[in-house]
Design a protein around this motif. Structure first.
Motif, PDB file in Angstrom:
ATOM      1  N   GLY A  57       0.806  -1.800  -0.097  1.00 46.51           N
ATOM      2  CA  GLY A  57      -0.050   0.077   0.322  1.00 46.51           C
ATOM      3  C   GLY A  57       0.588   1.392   0.389  1.00 46.51           C
ATOM      4  N   ASN A  58       0.672   2.231  -0.002  1.00 48.94           N
ATOM      5  CA  ASN A  58       1.057   3.382  -0.187  1.00 48.94           C
ATOM      6  C   ASN A  58       0.420   4.809   0.156  1.00 48.94           C
ATOM      7  N   ALA A  59       1.484   5.509   0.756  1.00 50.71           N
ATOM      8  CA  ALA A  59       0.977   6.518   1.774  1.00 50.71           C
ATOM      9  C   ALA A  59      -0.384   7.353   1.131  1.00 50.71           C
ATOM     10  N   ALA A 147       7.019   1.306  13.919  1.00 48.67           N
ATOM     11  CA  ALA A 147       6.119   0.802  15.017  1.00 48.67           C
ATOM     12  C   ALA A 147       4.894   0.073  14.525  1.00 48.67           C
ATOM     13  N   GLU A 148       4.538   1.566  14.626  1.00 53.32           N
ATOM     14  CA  GLU A 148       2.804   1.774  14.428  1.00 53.32           C
ATOM     15  C   GLU A 148       2.657   0.846  13.886  1.00 53.32           C
ATOM     16  N   GLN A 149       2.731   0.478  12.310  1.00 51.64           N
ATOM     17  CA  GLN A 149       2.909  -0.444  11.215  1.00 51.64           C
ATOM     18  C   GLN A 149       3.131  -1.801  11.927  1.00 51.64           C
ATOM     19  N   LEU A 150       3.385  -2.017  11.666  1.00 50.68           N
ATOM     20  CA  LEU A 150       4.287  -3.420  12.936  1.00 50.68           C
ATOM     21  C   LEU A 150       3.162  -4.242  13.953  1.00 50.68           C
ATOM     22  N   GLU A 151       2.744  -3.177  14.417  1.00 44.87           N
ATOM     23  CA  GLU A 151       1.317  -3.482  15.334  1.00 44.87           C
ATOM     24  C   GLU A 151       0.398  -4.156  14.683  1.00 44.87           C
ATOM     25  N   GLU A 152      -0.721  -3.553  13.872  1.00 41.44           N
ATOM     26  CA  GLU A 152      -1.102  -3.745  13.120  1.00 41.44           C
ATOM     27  C   GLU A 152      -1.367  -5.846  12.598  1.00 41.44           C
TER      28      GLU A 152
END
Length: 227
Positions: A57-59, A147-152
């Motif tokens: 996915g892109n920003a 870190a936020e993305q890895l928590e998903e």
């Protein structure tokens, strides 16, 4: 009683001036948010269109026009002084070695991002050429920490074992291209399912698609190189 007009703000989230809030002179008339994703195209013999494999996915991208006018306000000062707090957000912060992260907020809408691009258009001038009116086209690119993305929760991807039913129009090569991004990884599927002849897989047969390890990738690459 009339409700107070909420003004849009841009707040710096890090760097030397972390916490500083910039209030726009006029709220935007509209804004747009762009969503997109990247796909890899894989050509397959006999097909008129390539197979699309999701990559990432892109920003999200937030875009808007912001209006600045010092003529009607009475000051008639150089409008560049009014727009500089925003254009400076593209400058490198010495403590970050990069431009700062910001949060655009207007009412309930919030967008954490970096400023990717600003186009400044001057439309009115004093007799001496000093600009007193400008429109800034501002593009914010969404910022999300690693870190936020890895928590998903992790989505269904090629690093987990899957099961697929062989369709009458399908083949092990197309299945490998869809799941692993390359038709040449058909050997991984064949080995996991004890398939001796990939051309004789019957429609309706359930195939196990194992995770694709780095060793398996190298093994297939080596086999292709010696073929």
């Amino acid at each position: 009683m009339a409700q107070e007009l909420a003004k849009a703000t841009v707040t710096l989230l890090d760097g030397r001036e972390s916490g500083r809030e910039i209030t726009v002179l006029f709220n935007p008339a509209e804004y747009s948010v762009e969503y997109s994703a990247s796909f890899q195209e894989t050509a397959a013999p006999g097909l008129s269109n390539p197979i699309l494999q999701f990559v990432n996915g892109n920003a999200q991208v937030l875009s808007m026009d912001l209006f600045f006018d010092t003529w009607t306000s009475g000051s008639r000062a150089n409008v560049i002084d009014a727009t500089r707090p925003l254009t400076d957000l593209l400058s490198i912060d010495g403590t970050l070695h990069a431009p700062p992260r910001v949060r655009f907020q207007w009412g309930v809408f919030q967008f954490v991002a970096v400023v990717e691009r600003i186009s400044q258009r001057f439309t009115m001038f004093r007799s001496d050429g000093t600009p007193v009116r400008a429109t800034l086209t501002v593009t914010f690119k969404q910022y999300r920490a690693l870190a936020e993305q890895l928590e998903e929760p992790r989505r269904n991807s090629a690093d987990k074992t899957k099961r697929r039913v062989m369709e009458s129009h399908d083949s092990i090569w197309l299945m490998a291209a869809r799941e692993y991004g390359e038709p040449r990884f058909w050997r991984v599927i064949a080995r996991a399912n004890d398939v001796d002849d990939p051309r004789r897989i019957e429609p309706g047969q359930v195939l196990v698609l194992p995770p694709l390890s780095a060793d398996q990738r190298r093994e297939v690459d080596d086999a292709a190189g010696t073929a």
